[in-house]
Every structure is written in C-alpha cells, then in structure tokens.
Design a protein around this motif. Structure first.
Motif, short mmCIF file in Angstrom:
data_model
loop_
_atom_site.label_atom_id
_atom_site.label_comp_id
_atom_site.label_asym_id
_atom_site.label_seq_id
_atom_site.Cartn_x
_atom_site.Cartn_y
_atom_site.Cartn_z
N SER A 282 2.43 -32.75 4.25
CA SER A 282 3.21 -31.52 4.24
C SER A 282 2.25 -30.37 3.97
CB SER A 282 4.30 -31.56 3.16
OG SER A 282 3.72 -31.59 1.87
N ARG A 283 2.74 -29.16 4.10
CA ARG A 283 1.87 -28.00 3.86
C ARG A 283 1.31 -28.02 2.45
NH1 ARG A 283 2.36 -24.13 7.91
NH2 ARG A 283 4.17 -24.37 9.28
N SER A 284 2.14 -28.38 1.47
CA SER A 284 1.70 -28.35 0.07
C SER A 284 1.08 -29.67 -0.40
CB SER A 284 2.89 -28.00 -0.83
OG SER A 284 3.85 -29.04 -0.80
N GLY A 285 1.45 -30.78 0.26
CA GLY A 285 0.97 -32.08 -0.19
C GLY A 285 1.60 -32.51 -1.51
N ILE A 286 2.75 -31.93 -1.85
CA ILE A 286 3.43 -32.25 -3.10
C ILE A 286 4.53 -33.28 -2.86
CG2 ILE A 286 4.99 -31.30 -4.87
CD1 ILE A 286 3.41 -28.72 -4.76
N LEU A 287 4.59 -34.30 -3.69
CA LEU A 287 5.65 -35.29 -3.61
C LEU A 287 6.88 -34.81 -4.38
CD1 LEU A 287 3.66 -38.61 -4.23
CD2 LEU A 287 4.65 -37.83 -2.07
N PRO A 288 8.08 -35.24 -3.98
CA PRO A 288 9.27 -34.87 -4.76
C PRO A 288 9.24 -35.54 -6.12
CG PRO A 288 9.81 -36.53 -3.12
CD PRO A 288 8.40 -36.12 -2.85
N GLU A 289 9.98 -34.96 -7.05
CA GLU A 289 10.09 -35.57 -8.37
C GLU A 289 11.28 -36.51 -8.41
OE1 GLU A 289 7.83 -32.88 -11.48
OE2 GLU A 289 9.85 -32.11 -11.10
N GLY B 148 -1.90 -27.48 4.34
CA GLY B 148 -2.10 -26.05 4.26
C GLY B 148 -1.20 -25.32 5.25
N ASP B 149 -1.29 -24.01 5.27
CA ASP B 149 -0.41 -23.22 6.13
C ASP B 149 -0.88 -23.15 7.57
OD1 ASP B 149 1.42 -22.59 4.11
OD2 ASP B 149 0.17 -20.94 3.41
N ASP B 150 -2.13 -23.45 7.81
CA ASP B 150 -2.68 -23.30 9.17
C ASP B 150 -3.22 -24.65 9.65
OD1 ASP B 150 -3.59 -22.27 11.53
OD2 ASP B 150 -5.44 -21.45 10.69
N TYR B 151 -2.41 -25.38 10.40
CA TYR B 151 -2.85 -26.67 10.93
C TYR B 151 -2.43 -26.78 12.39
CZ TYR B 151 2.00 -28.32 10.45
OH TYR B 151 3.34 -28.48 10.58
N GLU B 152 -3.06 -27.70 13.10
CA GLU B 152 -2.75 -27.91 14.51
C GLU B 152 -2.34 -29.36 14.72
OE1 GLU B 152 -6.00 -26.82 16.99
OE2 GLU B 152 -6.19 -24.81 16.15
N GLN C 218 -1.02 -39.62 24.86
CA GLN C 218 -0.59 -41.02 25.03
C GLN C 218 -1.18 -41.94 23.97
OE1 GLN C 218 -1.35 -42.26 29.05
NE2 GLN C 218 0.75 -41.76 29.67
N SER C 219 -2.37 -41.61 23.49
CA SER C 219 -3.03 -42.50 22.53
C SER C 219 -2.60 -42.25 21.09
CB SER C 219 -4.55 -42.34 22.63
OG SER C 219 -4.93 -41.00 22.33
N GLY C 220 -1.82 -41.18 20.85
CA GLY C 220 -1.37 -40.92 19.50
C GLY C 220 -1.23 -39.44 19.21
N THR C 221 -1.28 -39.11 17.93
CA THR C 221 -1.11 -37.74 17.46
C THR C 221 -2.30 -37.35 16.61
OG1 THR C 221 1.30 -37.96 17.45
CG2 THR C 221 0.37 -36.16 16.16
N THR C 222 -2.83 -36.15 16.87
CA THR C 222 -3.99 -35.65 16.12
C THR C 222 -3.58 -34.44 15.30
OG1 THR C 222 -5.55 -36.41 17.81
CG2 THR C 222 -6.31 -34.70 16.30
N ILE C 223 -3.98 -34.43 14.05
CA ILE C 223 -3.73 -33.32 13.15
C ILE C 223 -5.07 -32.73 12.73
CG2 ILE C 223 -2.82 -32.59 10.91
CD1 ILE C 223 -0.55 -33.34 12.62
N LYS C 224 -5.23 -31.43 12.91
CA LYS C 224 -6.41 -30.72 12.42
C LYS C 224 -5.96 -29.80 11.29
CE LYS C 224 -9.04 -30.82 16.75
NZ LYS C 224 -9.73 -30.02 17.80
N ALA C 225 -6.49 -30.05 10.11
CA ALA C 225 -6.07 -29.28 8.94
C ALA C 225 -7.23 -29.13 7.97
CB ALA C 225 -4.89 -29.96 8.25
N GLN C 226 -7.42 -27.92 7.49
CA GLN C 226 -8.43 -27.61 6.48
C GLN C 226 -9.80 -28.18 6.84
OE1 GLN C 226 -7.13 -27.38 2.40
NE2 GLN C 226 -5.08 -28.13 2.92
#
Length: 531
Positions: free
Chosen positions: A241-248, A410-414, A419-427
């Motif tokens: 997630s943007r914050s990387g915080i887990l729920p309580e 973070g707030d700015d990710y791509e 077909q081979s999957g999903t790519t996330i670019k972050a920080q």
C-alpha cells in the motif's frame, strides 16, 4: 389489495428489507430476485467468494438479529459442523469473529424462516433464484422488471435495489491478474511463486490466506500459531500500500455505543453553517478526544493539530515502526484489554465519531471534501476497519514462516501489467510478481455504472451523475422512477456516505426504506379519508 414490492438482491440488505417491511402493518406481495443459485447468502459470504479461512469482520453482538440472534443460531448448530469451521461449541462468545461462510448460512436460514413466518401471516412471498434482473422499465401501473427469465408478469409498486457490492466479473481475471479477491481467486490454482496483493486491509489479508492455504497449513500449539509451508515451494506473498501500514486488531469497547459528550448531532449539523465547515468539524473531533483521553491528546500534540495535520500525527508512530513488530505489540495490547474488559478511550471516541462526521460529508465543498478524504477519513477508516485478532496472528505466522512481507509504495509508483506478470516500480526499486491481486475494496459507483439500462439512461440524461436519494433511500430524479425505486445498493451510496459499509449499515438502510414505504401508506390512507 396487497402492495407489490420487488427486492433485487437477497444478501443482508435484501433480507433486512423484507424483515422491516413485515412490520409496517400492510398486506404485502413481495418477490425477491437472486441471480445466484441460493437466495439469502450474499456475495461476501458465499462459497464462490470465500473459504473457511476467511473471517467475517463483525462479531455476533454487533449483528442485528433477523429472526434469532446469530449467537443463538450458532449455539443450535451441531458441534461437528462448528468444529469443521474451527469453532469450539463450548467456547462460543458474542464477541467472537467467525468464518464468513457460516455467516452466509445464518442469513440463508434466517431468510427462509422469515419467509415461512410471513406466509403464515398471510403475506405473499416469492423467491426467484437463478434469476438476474436485467432492466427496470416504467409501465402502466408501476415498474416492470426484465429478467434473465423474461419480462416479469405484473408491475411492482416499488422496487428495492439491494444488489450489494459490485466487483469486476471473473472474465477480467487473466494472465495471473485478479481485479479483486472475488474475481475467481477462490477457485483458481495459484502456483508457488511471487504473489503481489495491492492493499493491506482485511480483504487483502483474505486474499493472502486464500493463496497461502494452497501451499501449507496453519498449526496451533498452545497460544502460538504457526504456518507449516509445503516443502520445496517458492511461494512469497507481498502485501502493499502507499503507507505500508497494516491494520490494527479489533479492540474491546462497550456495545451498544455510549453517547458522545461533545460531538452531538446538533453540533455536527451546525458545522455546515460555519465559514469553514471541515475545520469546525475537526474542532469537535479534537474537543471530544481531549475530553475522552487527555493523555493521548498530549502524546500526539492534539491541541496544535488541525484537520490536515491530524492524520500524519495519528499514523506517525506506526509509519516509523516495522509493520510486523507493531502488529505483534498491538495484538498483545488488544488481547489483554479484551480479557480484562478495558476500553482505550481515544479508540472508542473515534469509533463513535465517524458516523456522526459522515452526516455532513455531502455538504462539504469540493476543496473540503478533498481535505477530508486525505485526512480525517483515513483516520476514521483505520479505526473502524480494525480486523479480527486471528487475522493478525495469521499474518505474523506467515511472516515467521518467511512467506509474507509488506511493501511501502509511497505516493509515486508505477504498475505495469503484461502476460508474464505485474511489475511495480516504487521508491527506486522494481518488484515483479507472477500473480497479482487487486484487493483495495469497493469503489464508489455512479449512475453510469448501474446495470439497468432504462434506469441508468434516465438518470444520466437528467444530469444525475450520482444517484440522489431521500432520507428513506427513495430515488430522487426522473419522474418515472422517483419514489418508486429505493436504492439500497451500497456502492452507489458511498460518494456521499463514505463509511456506509457492513451489516449494521445494511440493517439501517432497510429500516429507513420500510419507514418510507409506511409513510406512503399513511399518505394514501389520509387521502382516502379526505375524499
């Protein structure tokens, strides 16, 4: 003559609508339409969208009874059946969180019991399963329904839309990508590979459990929960997630809720007359917290905060901590408090405030609404969306087994799909996932999203981008539908009511709808007397 009513959808909103209609003192002819095989279960509680490992995020004490309370129904179930769902028949408790599949069985049983009682009282009740409503068309004497079985024979005086959550169809799940946890994930075979899950809420945790239990099993030893993973597996799950915080974890508090001391209905309503409504609302939030828990207020510097800085201060300590260490510490705290019936004042105050605050959201300016969504809304959602303690235990067990990690985007990710999957670019880093599940939950829907073409076109052409409803959820707008359609479908209410989630909201909506039907009856009777 019996009033003819159609209820489209037979999940909790549809069931509570029938329950409440039966109290208005009028002869009824009600037809319930369910597109699935079995009426009364509801999408989140069905075998197609949930497994035994998925817990309902509501305890028995909070569930409005239909015919009998949920705990009474559980107590009447065979011990072997309860054991199959991980429940001890001798240790049932009204604060317990149970598997969603059991809750679905409860609602189906309750619907059938309700129907039997209604028929015995002289009402005409018809359940049409495997029947999807395709369109709602104005006709002579009422509204006609076009269904998957053809045009329904007689027009209805009122149509209650109780279609519940609306997520992408299974056809959208392809190339290892699931647009929601309910788009075929339960039936899919997930290989032991890299799995990315967008979101860190209970829906995301459910998705992680649906994947994990295909490659191992949870094992309880005394008070410890372990996850034993199958040998030679390359499974790794990443919640993000943007914050990387887990729920309580869900916390103890008195139920029913005690009244607030500062944030009253009148005080909240008066905020809209203020020159700066959102800031006036936050003044109430601050005053309530100061009165409820001065130590907490001092700890986060509440007196110096405003509507924009409160959320960062609220999340600051969690954001700076390792998410799993925080989760372990929070779990120990809430379990101690539950065992000793200890209420944390600031948590309880926030829990009671979110519904009050929601009452003026639709009246905020666009600028204030944006500020609210970025600030107070996040705090309220974090507070009321606390998850079952068992869900936190499972996350910790998966982490200890080396199967789970959490990623802060973070707030700015791509995000890129192929077909081979999903790519996330972050920080500055790239993360690749063969399987990807979007578990960010229900989004607010607009008139253009309605699946009923005639109603949809009438609203859009009349300029109603968002369906407008009266206090009894009667549709406001095109004359052919106004006052004849009750819109109880939660996704279409979320724009103006961002916290309208869960079973208690379903019951409240149903009660308001029935009151609207009863008022219509009283108006007709008064008209007859006047003549």
């Amino acid at each position: 003559m019996a009033k003819r009513i159609a209820i489209v959808g037979t999940g909790p909103t549809g069931i509570y609508s029938l329950q409440q209609l039966l109290t208005i003192g009028e002869a009824l002819s009600v037809t319930l339409f369910e597109k699935g095989e079995k009426a009364g279960i509801g999408m989140p509680y069905s075998p197609e969208t949930a497994s035994k490992s998925m817990l309902a995020n509501i305890a028995s004490v909070e569930i409005p009874p239909v015919v009998v309370p949920y705990l009474d129904w559980l107590t009447d179930q065979p011990a072997g059946k309860l054991a199959a769902y991980g429940l001890d028949a001798d240790a049932l408790d009204d604060r317990q969180f149970t598997p969603r599949l059991l809750l679905g069985q409860y609602f189906r049983d309750q619907l059938l019991s309700l129907v039997r009682r209604a028929r015995a009282a002289g009402h005409v009740i018809d359940i049409r399963e495997n029947t999807e409503v395709l369109d709602i068309v104005p006709g002579k004497g009422g509204l006609c329904l076009q269904t998957s079985a053809g045009m329904f024979e007689k027009p209805f005086d009122r149509v209650i839309l109780a279609t519940g959550h609306d997520f992408p169809e299974d056809d959208d799940a392809q190339d290892g990508y699931f647009p929601s946890p309910w788009s075929g994930l339960i039936q899919a075979e997930i290989p032991p590979t890299s799995v990315g899950i967008m979101g860190t809420s209970l829906s995301s945790i459910d998705a992680a459990m649906a994947v994990a239990i295909q490659h191992g099993r949870f094992h309880r030893q005394d008070d410890d929960l372990r996850f034993d993973i199958n040998a030679d597996t390359g499974l790794h799950i990443t919640l993000m997630s943007r914050s990387g915080i887990l729920p309580e974890a869900d916390f103890y508090c008195p139920i029913p809720y005690e009244p607030l001391s500062v944030m009253t209905d009148d005080a909240v309503a008066a905020c809209l007359s203020d020159r700066r409504p959102l800031d006036a609302l936050f003044d109430l939030v601050r005053a309530e917290l100061l009165a409820a828990d001065p130590a907490y207020a001092l700890r986060i510097g509440l007196r110096g905060l405003d509507a924009d800085s409160f959320a960062p201060a609220y999340f600051a300590d969690r954001a700076a901590a390792d998410p799993f260490r925080w989760a372990k510490k929070n779990l120990a705290e809430v379990e101690h408090n539950k065992a000793n019936r200890i209420t944390v004042p600031w948590r309880y105050a926030l829990l009671r405030m979110h519904e009050k605050a929601e009452d003026i959201v639709s009246g905020l300016s666009e600028e204030d609404r944006d500020r609210f969504d970025k600030g107070l809304k996040k705090v309220f959602v974090d507070n009321y969306a606390a998850v079952p303690s068992e869900s936190i235990r499972r996350l910790l067990a998966l982490r200890d087994a080396g199967v789970l990690s959490v990623l802060e985007l973070g707030d700015d990710y791509e995000m890129t799909r192929c077909q081979s999957g999903t790519t996330i670019k972050a920080q500055g880093k790239t993360h690749e996932f063969r399987i990807f599940i979007d578990a960010r939950g229900q989004k607010a829907l607009e008139s253009a999203d309605l699946p009923f073409p005639t109603l949809r076109d009438a609203l859009v052409q009349a300029g109603h981008e968002i369906p407008e409803v009266a206090c009894d959820y009667s549709l406001i707008g095109p004359p052919d539908f106004a006052g004849r359609v009750s819109l109880g479908s939660i996704p279409y209410l979320m724009h103006d009511r961002p916290f309208v989630q869960g079973i208690t909201a379903c019951a409240d909506i149903a009660a308001a709808i029935a009151q609207g039907v009863a008022k219509g009856r009283r108006r007709r009777l008064m008209g007859s007397v006047a003549i």
